[in-house]
Design a protein around this motif. Structure first.
Motif, PDB file in Angstrom:
ATOM      1  N   GLN A  39      16.847 -25.765 -27.852  1.00  0.00           N
ATOM      2  CA  GLN A  39      15.733 -26.358 -27.101  1.00  0.00           C
ATOM      3  C   GLN A  39      14.702 -25.299 -26.763  1.00  0.00           C
ATOM      4  N   TRP A  40      13.423 -25.703 -26.874  1.00  0.00           N
ATOM      5  CA  TRP A  40      12.313 -24.819 -26.527  1.00  0.00           C
ATOM      6  C   TRP A  40      11.601 -25.342 -25.286  1.00  0.00           C
ATOM      7  N   ASP A  41      10.654 -24.553 -24.774  1.00  0.00           N
ATOM      8  CA  ASP A  41      10.028 -24.917 -23.493  1.00  0.00           C
ATOM      9  C   ASP A  41       8.712 -25.682 -23.639  1.00  0.00           C
ATOM     10  N   PHE A  42       8.327 -26.102 -24.857  1.00  0.00           N
ATOM     11  CA  PHE A  42       7.153 -26.967 -24.968  1.00  0.00           C
ATOM     12  C   PHE A  42       7.561 -28.422 -24.713  1.00  0.00           C
TER      13      PHE A  42
ATOM     14  N   ALA B  32      12.806 -30.447 -27.297  1.00  0.00           N
ATOM     15  CA  ALA B  32      11.836 -29.807 -26.419  1.00  0.00           C
ATOM     16  C   ALA B  32      12.049 -30.337 -25.002  1.00  0.00           C
ATOM     17  N   GLN B  33      11.014 -30.331 -24.180  1.00  0.00           N
ATOM     18  CA  GLN B  33      11.144 -30.662 -22.763  1.00  0.00           C
ATOM     19  C   GLN B  33      10.676 -32.084 -22.457  1.00  0.00           C
ATOM     20  N   ASP B  34      11.236 -32.626 -21.379  1.00  0.00           N
ATOM     21  CA  ASP B  34      10.872 -33.953 -20.891  1.00  0.00           C
ATOM     22  C   ASP B  34      10.488 -33.830 -19.419  1.00  0.00           C
ATOM     23  N   ALA B  35       9.556 -34.674 -18.979  1.00  0.00           N
ATOM     24  CA  ALA B  35       9.095 -34.601 -17.589  1.00  0.00           C
ATOM     25  C   ALA B  35      10.122 -35.125 -16.600  1.00  0.00           C
ATOM     26  N   ASN B  36      11.123 -35.867 -17.081  1.00  0.00           N
ATOM     27  CA  ASN B  36      12.140 -36.448 -16.210  1.00  0.00           C
ATOM     28  C   ASN B  36      13.226 -35.413 -15.910  1.00  0.00           C
TER      29      ASN B  36
ATOM     30  N   CYS C 155       7.121 -19.237 -29.480  1.00  0.00           N
ATOM     31  CA  CYS C 155       8.418 -19.914 -29.356  1.00  0.00           C
ATOM     32  C   CYS C 155       9.260 -19.293 -28.250  1.00  0.00           C
ATOM     33  N   SER C 156       9.675 -20.131 -27.303  1.00  0.00           N
ATOM     34  CA  SER C 156      10.473 -19.666 -26.169  1.00  0.00           C
ATOM     35  C   SER C 156      11.633 -20.628 -25.943  1.00  0.00           C
ATOM     36  N   LEU C 157      12.849 -20.134 -26.101  1.00  0.00           N
ATOM     37  CA  LEU C 157      14.046 -20.962 -26.027  1.00  0.00           C
ATOM     38  C   LEU C 157      14.531 -21.148 -24.602  1.00  0.00           C
ATOM     39  N   THR C 158      15.065 -22.345 -24.329  1.00  0.00           N
ATOM     40  CA  THR C 158      15.703 -22.606 -23.033  1.00  0.00           C
ATOM     41  C   THR C 158      17.197 -22.891 -23.192  1.00  0.00           C
ATOM     42  N   LEU C 159      17.617 -23.414 -24.360  1.00  0.00           N
ATOM     43  CA  LEU C 159      19.035 -23.650 -24.632  1.00  0.00           C
ATOM     44  C   LEU C 159      19.320 -23.270 -26.078  1.00  0.00           C
TER      45      LEU C 159
END
Length: 344
Positions: free
Chosen positions: A165-168, A142-146, A86-90
């Motif tokens: 938010q996580w980085d997956f 999680a993450q979106d490609a856009n 688990c790696s958080l971005t927000l």
């Protein structure tokens, strides 16, 4: 003669002073970092670290059926779910960590669902006090490609402080990672949380009814609450398909429908510890059911968790805990009418 002595004395003083400065500078350059680093004068607080992930094959029984989760098959079919760290971005902001009676509304959302989050923030997903509980909404993402969507999510986070938010990458199977990583975050950052509601961003939730429910039925740390699914048949096709190689059993253990359920904060440690041990199942609500079974927790079913929709009548919605399947255009109207209705 006197003048020459004075000049000699000044010269000797200057040479002596320069030598002292040179000597002190040498000492600092050699030992200064070792002696005078600020961290050596600070109290070193213990750092809370995630438990090491030591997944293993497990046999679980509920007294009726036995369920074998073979780790090697999970690693073969869905290795990312088993190996992800688990790696958080927000992370959410605010002082809600200090609240003694804290109710978290954890809402699974997608970066593309900005309109849904806007409708929820205008209605029931607002930080406030409700009948002695401090209610804090948090959107799990999680993450979106856009890249444009991701920038908009960052702006939302700065403005509202309600995104975790996580980085997956967002996907159907990766919803189980939201379960596991959210438990990890709760365990390490909100050990005092009293209750957690888990739901989706396309539903109506009544925080007043949820708090009242907790006061009546939330005394045990070992009971999970929601719309109970009892030994549901395993689907081998379509969206919820699971292969026989991964899971050869015909039914699942009891689990709460992922459309909306409640669990006490004191159960988080047990659930988190099991999440580090058992394989991650690719259906999030079933996975949470396996965690509950492994942690020896029990369930309370309540029909007011309307996870498959409910025809609108203001008083019925006022009594409901959650109603699944509400679009953003309907949300404000339904919320306002339900809140303002005079019901017996």
């Amino acid at each position: 003669m006197v003048k020459m002595r004075r000049q000699l004395f000044v010269l000797i003083f200057v040479v002596f002073t320069m030598s002292c400065i040179f000597l002190i500078t040498s000492i600092f350059s050699t030992y200064g970092n070792r002696i005078f680093k600020p961290r050596d004068f600070m109290i070193q607080l213990p750092q809370t670290r995630p438990l090491p992930i030591t997944k293993e094959s497990v046999n679980l029984t509920d007294g009726v059926h036995t369920y074998y989760l073979n780790l090697s098959r999970f690693q073969e079919e869905i290795p990312f779910l088993q190996d992800y760290q688990c790696s958080l971005t927000l992370t959410p902001s605010g002082r809600f960590q200090d609240r003694p009676s804290l109710l978290i509304l954890a809402i699974k959302s997608h970066p593309a669902s900005g309109a849904r989050r806007t409708a929820l923030r205008q209605t029931w997903a607002t930080e406030r006090e409700v009948k002695g509980f401090w209610v804090k909404p948090i959107f799990l993402m999680a993450q979106d490609a856009n890249p444009r969507r991701m920038e908009l999510v960052k702006l939302e986070s700065r403005e509202f402080g309600d995104i975790l938010q996580w980085d997956f990458t967002e996907s159907h199977h990766n919803l189980s990672l939201k379960e596991r990583c959210f438990l990890e975050w709760l365990h390490h950052h909100l050990p005092q949380v009293e209750f957690i509601f888990k739901g989706d961003d396309d539903e109506y939730v009544n925080p007043y009814a949820v708090v009242q429910y907790i006061k009546h039925h939330g005394s045990s740390p070992f009971i999970l609450h929601g719309n109970l699914q009892r030994h549901s048949a395993v689907m081998r096709q379509y969206k919820y398909r699971v292969s026989e190689n991964l899971y050869p059993h015909p039914v699942y253990p009891y689990f709460l429908s992922g459309g909306g359920f409640l669990f006490p904060g004191r159960s988080v440690k047990l659930l988190y510890e099991e999440s580090q041990r058992i394989p991650v199942f690719p259906l999030d609500d079933v996975y949470f059911g396996f965690l509950g079974l492994a942690a020896n927790l029990t369930y309370r079913h309540d029909s007011r968790f309307h996870v498959s929709g409910l025809a609108f009548k203001a008083c019925r919605y006022q009594r409901a805990l959650v109603v699944h399947g509400i679009n953003p255009e309907q949300m404000v109207k339904i919320h306002n009418e339900a809140q303002n209705a005079l019901c017996k």
